[in-house]
Design a protein around this motif. Structure first.
Motif, short mmCIF file in Angstrom:
data_model
loop_
_atom_site.label_atom_id
_atom_site.label_comp_id
_atom_site.label_asym_id
_atom_site.label_seq_id
_atom_site.Cartn_x
_atom_site.Cartn_y
_atom_site.Cartn_z
N ASN A 91 -46.93 -48.99 39.93
CA ASN A 91 -48.31 -48.55 39.66
C ASN A 91 -48.89 -47.77 40.84
OD1 ASN A 91 -49.31 -49.85 36.98
ND2 ASN A 91 -48.23 -51.52 38.02
N ARG A 92 -48.03 -47.18 41.67
CA ARG A 92 -48.48 -46.53 42.91
C ARG A 92 -49.45 -45.38 42.66
NH1 ARG A 92 -43.47 -45.33 41.50
NH2 ARG A 92 -42.59 -43.24 41.60
N GLU A 93 -49.39 -44.77 41.49
CA GLU A 93 -50.30 -43.66 41.20
C GLU A 93 -51.75 -44.13 41.05
OE1 GLU A 93 -48.96 -41.42 37.91
OE2 GLU A 93 -47.14 -40.69 38.90
N LYS A 94 -51.96 -45.45 41.00
CA LYS A 94 -53.33 -45.97 40.87
C LYS A 94 -53.92 -46.36 42.23
CE LYS A 94 -53.09 -47.85 36.16
NZ LYS A 94 -51.69 -47.52 35.83
N ARG A 139 -59.36 -40.41 35.43
CA ARG A 139 -58.28 -40.90 36.30
C ARG A 139 -58.62 -42.32 36.76
NH1 ARG A 139 -54.35 -38.36 39.54
NH2 ARG A 139 -52.87 -39.99 40.16
N ARG A 191 -58.20 -45.53 39.05
CA ARG A 191 -57.74 -45.88 40.39
C ARG A 191 -58.06 -47.34 40.67
NH1 ARG A 191 -58.89 -42.66 46.11
NH2 ARG A 191 -57.57 -44.00 47.40
N VAL A 234 -46.37 -37.30 49.48
CA VAL A 234 -45.62 -38.09 48.50
C VAL A 234 -44.22 -38.44 49.01
CG1 VAL A 234 -44.59 -38.08 46.19
CG2 VAL A 234 -46.90 -37.20 46.53
N TYR A 281 -51.01 -39.75 45.89
CA TYR A 281 -51.15 -39.42 44.47
C TYR A 281 -52.60 -39.12 44.09
CZ TYR A 281 -46.42 -41.22 44.42
OH TYR A 281 -45.09 -41.43 44.69
#
Length: 327
Positions: free
Chosen positions: A298-301, A230, A232, A270, A306
Motif C-alpha cells: 500500500n506504499r502509494e498511500k 487520491r 492518502r 521512487v 508516490y
C-alpha cells in the motif's frame, strides 16, 4: 391456597391455609430476590439518573448504591432491576436529546440560511447518520477544499457514536473545518453515505486528495464515492501502527528506527525508495514480516515518492481533524 376448575369452567378454592407454611426470608440478600422488592423509590431514581448523566457505568452505580446502603446489607434491589431502570432512563434521554438536536439544528438554520443538514434514519425512524455544513464551511470549501482530512477517532461519551469531521487548511495554513457527521456505524455503507452527502452539499466538488487513517471501510467508501480523489494515509498513524507491530525491531535492533523513519521522511525518488526499502528488510531480516509486506503493498498511500505530483497542501496527517475536535 389451591384453586381448581369447576365443571362449568369456573374456579373454586380447594385448600386454604391461613398460616405461613414456608420459612420467611430473613436476610437482605434473600428479600431483594422477591418481586415485591424490585421497586426503586423516586429519590434513588433521581440519584441513579444523575450518576448516569455523569457517565458512570452500571457497575460503578451499583457499587455506589451498595456502599450508601451499608457494606453489610447493600442495595435493597438486584442488579437486574438497576439495569432495567438504566435502560429506561437511556431511552428517555435519547428521545429528549434527539428533540434537543432537532431544535438546535432549527436554531442554527434560522441564524444561517446556508446551513445544510442531511439525516438518514433506520426502520424505526431513529437517526443513523447526521451530517451538517454551515454556510461558512461551504464557502471555505470552495476555496480550500482541494485537500481534506477525515477522522472519526472521537466518540461521544454517552452513545459511543463516532463523530467524523472534515478539515483542511486555508491560505494561511490554518485549520479550516468543512463539516461534521455523527454516525452509528463505521461501515463502508456508513462512510459512503457520509462522503456522498458531503460532496452533494458542496455542489459536487470532489477533493483532490483525502487523508484518513488505515480504516478499510473508509478506503472502500472512497473508491466507490470519490473515484477521482487520491487517497492518502496519515503518516502519524502509519508510524504509530508500525511501532505497535514492530516493537522488537524498534527497541532491540539498533538503527532500524532511524533508517525506517529516514525512508518515510526524506526519500522522494521512487527508485531510491524501492532500493532502500529492500536493503532495510534484508539488513534486519524482516523480508517475511507480514505487516511490512502489507505496508509495502500500500506504499502509494503513504510513501513520499508516490505523492510528488499530488497536491496535499503540506498536510501529511489527520491530526488537524483530531485537534479541531478538542479545540
Amino acid at each position: 391456597m389451591r384453586l381448581l376448575r369447576t365443571e362449568d369452567d369456573g374456579w373454586y378454592v380447594s385448600i386454604f391455609s391461613n398460616e405461613h407454611n414456608h420459612p420467611l426470608s430473613e436476610s437482605r440478600e434473600e428479600t431483594r430476590q422477591w418481586h415485591s422488592h424490585s421497586e426503586i423509590d423516586p429519590f434513588l431514581k433521581d440519584f441513579v439518573n444523575n450518576l448516569r448523566e455523569n457517565n458512570m457505568s452500571l457497575n460503578k452505580v451499583y457499587n455506589i448504591l451498595n456502599v450508601t446502603h451499608g457494606e453489610c446489607t447493600g442495595a435493597p434491589f438486584r442488579k437486574e432491576n438497576l439495569r432495567y431502570l438504566c435502560s429506561r432512563l437511556a431511552q428517555d434521554s435519547i428521545s429528549e436529546d434527539m428533540r434537543k438536536t432537532a431544535r438546535l439544528l432549527d436554531d442554527m438554520k434560522a441564524a444561517d440560511p446556508y446551513l445544510s443538514v442531511r439525516v438518514a434514519t433506520d426502520d424505526e425512524g431513529s437517526p443513523k447518520f447526521i451530517l451538517w455544513c454551515t454556510g461558512k464551511n461551504r464557502q471555505d470549501y470552495v476555496y480550500f477544499g482541494d485537500v481534506v482530512t477525515f477522522d472519526t477517532t472521537y466518540r461521544t461519551n454517552l452513545y459511543n457514536m463516532p463523530f467524523g469531521i472534515f478539515v483542511g487548511v486555508n491560505n494561511h495554513y490554518q485549520s479550516t473545518i468543512f463539516g461534521g457527521v455523527l454516525m452509528r456505524e463505521e461501515t463502508i455503507v456508513g462512510f459512503e453515505w457520509a462522503f456522498k452527502n458531503f460532496v452533494e452539499v458542496m455542489n459536487g466538488k470532489h477533493p483532490v486528495t483525502m487523508l484518513t487513517d488505515q480504516c478499510k471501510s473508509m478506503e472502500g467508501a472512497i473508491k466507490s464515492t470519490l473515484p477521482h480523489t487520491r487517497h492518502r494515509w496519515c503518516k502519524w498513524h502509519v508510524l504509530k501502527c508500525a511501532k505497535e507491530h514492530l516493537g522488537y525491531a524498534y527497541s532491540k535492533k539498533s538503527g532500524f528506527k532511524y533508517e525506517f523513519h529516514k525512508i518515510i521522511d526524506e526519500i522522494i525518488d521512487v527508485s531510491e525508495f524501492e532500493e532502500s526499502w529492500s536493503k532495510l528488510l534484508d539488513k534486519y531480516n524482516l523480508s517475511q514480516n507480514k505487516y511490512l509486506n502489507a505496508l509495502y503493498s500500500n506504499r502509494e498511500k503513504w510513501a513520499k515518492p508516490y505523492f510528488s505530483s499530488v497536491f496535499c497542501a503540506g498536510m501529511t496527517s489527520t491530526q488537524r481533524s483530531e485537534s479541531a475536535i478538542t479545540s
